[in-house]
Design a protein around this motif. Structure first.
Motif, PDB file in Angstrom:
ATOM      1  N   TYR A  30       0.867  -1.182   0.000  1.00 50.26           N
ATOM      2  CA  TYR A  30       0.000   0.000   0.000  1.00 50.26           C
ATOM      3  C   TYR A  30       0.900   1.226   0.000  1.00 50.26           C
ATOM      4  CZ  TYR A  30      -3.444   3.540   1.180  1.00 50.26           C
ATOM      5  OH  TYR A  30      -4.235   4.660   1.154  1.00 50.26           O
ATOM      6  N   ASN A  31       0.910   1.924  -1.121  1.00 52.37           N
ATOM      7  CA  ASN A  31       1.699   3.153  -1.258  1.00 52.37           C
ATOM      8  C   ASN A  31       3.169   2.957  -0.882  1.00 52.37           C
ATOM      9  OD1 ASN A  31      -0.622   4.440  -2.095  1.00 52.37           O
ATOM     10  ND2 ASN A  31      -1.006   5.472  -0.134  1.00 52.37           N
ATOM     11  N   CYS A  32       3.763   1.875  -1.350  1.00 53.74           N
ATOM     12  CA  CYS A  32       5.184   1.641  -1.060  1.00 53.74           C
ATOM     13  C   CYS A  32       5.924   1.149  -2.299  1.00 53.74           C
ATOM     14  CB  CYS A  32       5.351   0.655   0.090  1.00 53.74           C
ATOM     15  SG  CYS A  32       4.680  -0.997  -0.218  1.00 53.74           S
ATOM     16  N   VAL A  52       7.571 -24.351  -8.282  1.00 52.70           N
ATOM     17  CA  VAL A  52       7.978 -24.476  -6.882  1.00 52.70           C
ATOM     18  C   VAL A  52       7.527 -23.289  -6.048  1.00 52.70           C
ATOM     19  CG1 VAL A  52       9.988 -24.758  -5.333  1.00 52.70           C
ATOM     20  CG2 VAL A  52       9.993 -25.822  -7.590  1.00 52.70           C
ATOM     21  N   MET A  53       7.413 -22.120  -6.667  1.00 56.57           N
ATOM     22  CA  MET A  53       7.130 -20.910  -5.891  1.00 56.57           C
ATOM     23  C   MET A  53       6.102 -20.017  -6.574  1.00 56.57           C
ATOM     24  SD  MET A  53       9.816 -17.942  -4.576  1.00 56.57           S
ATOM     25  CE  MET A  53      10.568 -18.972  -3.320  1.00 56.57           C
ATOM     26  N   GLN A  54       5.028 -19.739  -5.872  1.00 55.77           N
ATOM     27  CA  GLN A  54       4.061 -18.715  -6.260  1.00 55.77           C
ATOM     28  C   GLN A  54       4.567 -17.372  -5.729  1.00 55.77           C
ATOM     29  OE1 GLN A  54       0.463 -19.020  -4.032  1.00 55.77           O
ATOM     30  NE2 GLN A  54      -0.577 -17.305  -5.034  1.00 55.77           N
ATOM     31  N   ILE A  55       4.639 -16.364  -6.575  1.00 50.55           N
ATOM     32  CA  ILE A  55       5.016 -15.016  -6.147  1.00 50.55           C
ATOM     33  C   ILE A  55       3.889 -14.079  -6.581  1.00 50.55           C
ATOM     34  CG2 ILE A  55       6.756 -13.195  -6.189  1.00 50.55           C
ATOM     35  CD1 ILE A  55       8.753 -15.255  -7.281  1.00 50.55           C
ATOM     36  N   GLU A  56       3.277 -13.413  -5.640  1.00 53.36           N
ATOM     37  CA  GLU A  56       2.122 -12.565  -5.962  1.00 53.36           C
ATOM     38  C   GLU A  56       2.120 -11.324  -5.080  1.00 53.36           C
ATOM     39  OE1 GLU A  56      -2.747 -12.959  -6.490  1.00 53.36           O
ATOM     40  OE2 GLU A  56      -1.427 -14.707  -6.607  1.00 53.36           O
ATOM     41  N   VAL A  57       1.842 -10.184  -5.692  1.00 55.19           N
ATOM     42  CA  VAL A  57       1.697  -8.910  -4.991  1.00 55.19           C
ATOM     43  C   VAL A  57       0.208  -8.632  -4.816  1.00 55.19           C
ATOM     44  CG1 VAL A  57       2.064  -6.412  -5.141  1.00 55.19           C
ATOM     45  CG2 VAL A  57       3.894  -7.986  -5.822  1.00 55.19           C
ATOM     46  N   ILE A  58      -0.192  -8.313  -3.576  1.00 55.97           N
ATOM     47  CA  ILE A  58      -1.595  -8.006  -3.260  1.00 55.97           C
ATOM     48  C   ILE A  58      -1.649  -6.552  -2.811  1.00 55.97           C
ATOM     49  CG2 ILE A  58      -3.631  -8.685  -1.949  1.00 55.97           C
ATOM     50  CD1 ILE A  58      -2.551 -10.954  -3.609  1.00 55.97           C
ATOM     51  N   ASP A  59      -2.187  -5.681  -3.646  1.00 55.98           N
ATOM     52  CA  ASP A  59      -2.182  -4.247  -3.357  1.00 55.98           C
ATOM     53  C   ASP A  59      -3.521  -3.787  -2.800  1.00 55.98           C
ATOM     54  OD1 ASP A  59      -0.858  -1.562  -3.563  1.00 55.98           O
ATOM     55  OD2 ASP A  59      -2.619  -1.207  -4.825  1.00 55.98           O
ATOM     56  N   ASP A  60      -3.459  -3.013  -1.725  1.00 56.05           N
ATOM     57  CA  ASP A  60      -4.675  -2.529  -1.061  1.00 56.05           C
ATOM     58  C   ASP A  60      -5.129  -1.202  -1.664  1.00 56.05           C
ATOM     59  OD1 ASP A  60      -6.809  -2.495   0.666  1.00 56.05           O
ATOM     60  OD2 ASP A  60      -5.664  -1.774   2.390  1.00 56.05           O
ATOM     61  N   CYS A  61      -5.252  -1.191  -2.984  1.00 50.14           N
ATOM     62  CA  CYS A  61      -5.756  -0.033  -3.724  1.00 50.14           C
ATOM     63  C   CYS A  61      -4.914   1.213  -3.444  1.00 50.14           C
ATOM     64  CB  CYS A  61      -7.233   0.224  -3.384  1.00 50.14           C
ATOM     65  SG  CYS A  61      -8.105   1.225  -4.608  1.00 50.14           S
ATOM     66  N   HIS A 107       4.854 -17.327   2.968  1.00 47.63           N
ATOM     67  CA  HIS A 107       5.710 -16.237   3.438  1.00 47.63           C
ATOM     68  C   HIS A 107       5.056 -14.916   3.064  1.00 47.63           C
ATOM     69  CE1 HIS A 107       9.731 -13.841   3.118  1.00 47.63           C
ATOM     70  NE2 HIS A 107       9.221 -13.772   4.343  1.00 47.63           N
ATOM     71  N   ILE A 108       4.550 -14.198   4.081  1.00 46.02           N
ATOM     72  CA  ILE A 108       4.003 -12.858   3.862  1.00 46.02           C
ATOM     73  C   ILE A 108       5.160 -11.870   3.998  1.00 46.02           C
ATOM     74  CG2 ILE A 108       2.433 -11.090   4.728  1.00 46.02           C
ATOM     75  CD1 ILE A 108       0.565 -13.265   5.653  1.00 46.02           C
ATOM     76  N   LEU A 109       5.505 -11.224   2.901  1.00 48.24           N
ATOM     77  CA  LEU A 109       6.658 -10.322   2.856  1.00 48.24           C
ATOM     78  C   LEU A 109       6.160  -8.915   2.543  1.00 48.24           C
ATOM     79  CD1 LEU A 109       9.760  -9.925   2.829  1.00 48.24           C
ATOM     80  CD2 LEU A 109       9.705 -10.515   0.389  1.00 48.24           C
ATOM     81  N   HIS A 110       6.175  -8.044   3.532  1.00 47.88           N
ATOM     82  CA  HIS A 110       5.702  -6.676   3.321  1.00 47.88           C
ATOM     83  C   HIS A 110       6.436  -6.031   2.142  1.00 47.88           C
ATOM     84  CE1 HIS A 110       4.578  -6.528   7.856  1.00 47.88           C
ATOM     85  NE2 HIS A 110       3.660  -7.124   7.134  1.00 47.88           N
ATOM     86  N   GLY A 111       5.723  -5.165   1.438  1.00 49.35           N
ATOM     87  CA  GLY A 111       6.261  -4.556   0.223  1.00 49.35           C
ATOM     88  C   GLY A 111       7.385  -3.578   0.434  1.00 49.35           C
ATOM     89  N   ASP A 112       7.804  -3.368   1.684  1.00 47.39           N
ATOM     90  CA  ASP A 112       8.977  -2.518   1.916  1.00 47.39           C
ATOM     91  C   ASP A 112      10.093  -3.278   2.639  1.00 47.39           C
ATOM     92  OD1 ASP A 112       7.639  -2.739   4.295  1.00 47.39           O
ATOM     93  OD2 ASP A 112       7.709  -0.612   4.803  1.00 47.39           O
ATOM     94  N   ASP A 113       9.934  -4.595   2.806  1.00 46.84           N
ATOM     95  CA  ASP A 113      10.955  -5.419   3.454  1.00 46.84           C
ATOM     96  C   ASP A 113      11.637  -6.307   2.409  1.00 46.84           C
ATOM     97  OD1 ASP A 113      10.350  -4.348   5.982  1.00 46.84           O
ATOM     98  OD2 ASP A 113       8.748  -5.809   6.294  1.00 46.84           O
ATOM     99  N   CYS A 114      12.654  -7.059   2.839  1.00 51.38           N
ATOM    100  CA  CYS A 114      13.425  -7.883   1.912  1.00 51.38           C
ATOM    101  C   CYS A 114      13.901  -9.157   2.591  1.00 51.38           C
ATOM    102  CB  CYS A 114      14.683  -7.124   1.418  1.00 51.38           C
ATOM    103  SG  CYS A 114      14.361  -5.566   0.600  1.00 51.38           S
TER     104      CYS A 114
END
Length: 358
Positions: A30-32, A52-61, A107-114
């Motif tokens: 969200y805004n990041c 082996v790995m699903q990678i998906e971004v879920i954006d809160d509008c 694995h929930i990985l916030h859009g500003d972490d690594c």
């Protein structure tokens, strides 16, 4: 199975005929978008392939940037993108993350972490060595807005392995940053999603306590995840109003139900004392920048958590002159709801009068 609570969404098992990868790396945003490039790059550098790995971004509008463009630029079709039709808040966005996950491990990985190189390999080894664990997490690194390393999280034990007495430790304070932990999807299926009664702070901590009460947890000593700390966090409205401590108090009350009866009060009281001290540390920071209203809110919430001798002692260590101003401001702005709190404040004022010249 998960109890049917209206404030905790059920995560349904996937149909048996669905082809599932080992991993679901789900990235809520969200805004990041300015940080999302770094986040995605850290995952794609370890990508074992879509089987082996699903990678998906879920954006809160998002309203301030364009995460879809970042996903298209870096993902090049490898990364899926889903955007909420309207802003639903980050806890419900997390629910969407869990619902859309297909992997065995989430694995929930916030859009500003690594994550660092080796994160997924090491976490996979943990689950393969100990199939009965519900989650695995690693030591992590705090970084600033420019991705400069600041410090390391405390070492939980000297060697990697299943943690001993983990529930007693995680029950007292938050010890896990979300980007550092992987949870088996079947755990979410059994325990449900994040608790909606918590509005801004502590929903992840309550989840980690819930998991610890039901499953063994693995700890990896190597620091393989980054948690970003923002310089503006002190000025956030929720923290200035004291909602961070209100939410932690709510989380403690919810978590209390996960303990054995003989442990519930002891662990809850320790947690309340910890977050009272945490609030006083923030009060000191607000006093230092002259924000008396925010400092009072933190002091008020500290008292609502605990009035233990340790809490009172730490309060007295604050600047007497500034603390007197905060107490006076508090008398004008709000009425403390608890008689014990009122008595504690009077006792502190009396002590301050004796020490104000020192």
């Amino acid at each position: 199975m998960n109890e049917n609570h209206s404030y905790r969404i059920n995560i349904l098992p996937l149909p048996k005929d669905v082809q599932r990868p080992l991993w679901s790396v789900i990235i809520p945003t969200y805004n990041c978008a300015n940080y999302l490039r770094e986040t995605l790059a850290s995952v794609l550098a370890q990508d074992p392939g879509p089987e082996v790995m699903q990678i998906e971004v879920i954006d809160d509008c998002s309203t301030a940037d364009d995460p879809a463009a970042v996903v298209a630029e870096l993902g090049k079709g490898r990364v899926s993108f889903y955007q909420q039709p309207e802003n639903i808040g980050y806890i419900r966005n997390f629910e969407t993350c869990l619902q859309r996950s297909r992997g065995k491990w989430v694995h929930i990985l916030h859009g500003d972490d690594c994550v660092r190189e080796g994160f997924y390999h090491q976490m996979q080894q943990a689950f393969e060595k100990k199939p009965d664990i519900g989650a695995a997490f690693c030591r992590y690194i705090y970084m600033d807005e420019r991705s400069h390393w600041k410090s390391f999280s405390p070492l939980e034990q000297p060697e990697s392995g299943v943690l001993s007495h983990w529930l007693e430790r995680i029950a007292v304070k938050q010890r896990i940053a979300t980007p550092s932990i992987v949870v088996a999807r079947e755990v979410y299926e059994k325990l449900g999603g994040f608790d909606r009664r918590i509005s801004c702070w502590g929903e992840d901590w309550e989840m980690w306590v819930r998991i610890a009460a039901n499953y063994p947890v693995w700890y990896e000593v190597e620091p393989l995840a980054f948690y970003r700390q923002h310089a503006t966090s002190l000025t956030g409205d929720s923290r200035r109003a004291g909602r961070n401590i209100q939410d932690m108090r709510q989380a403690i009350q919810i978590a209390k139900h996960h303990f054995r009866d003989r442990d519930a009060d002891r662990l809850s009281n320790r947690a309340l004392e910890h977050y009272a001290l945490y609030a006083l540390r923030h009060a000191r920071k607000y006093l230092a920048i002259g924000d008396l209203s925010a400092a009072f809110n933190q002091i008020r919430e500290a008292f609502r958590c605990s009035t233990s001798p340790k809490v009172l002692f730490c309060l007295l260590k604050l600047s007497p002159r500034l603390l007197s101003a905060v107490i006076k401001l508090g008398g004008k702005e709000t009425k403390l709801r608890d008689l014990q709190v009122e008595r504690s404040v009077k006792a502190i004022e009396s002590q301050l009068n004796e020490t104000v010249t020192h």
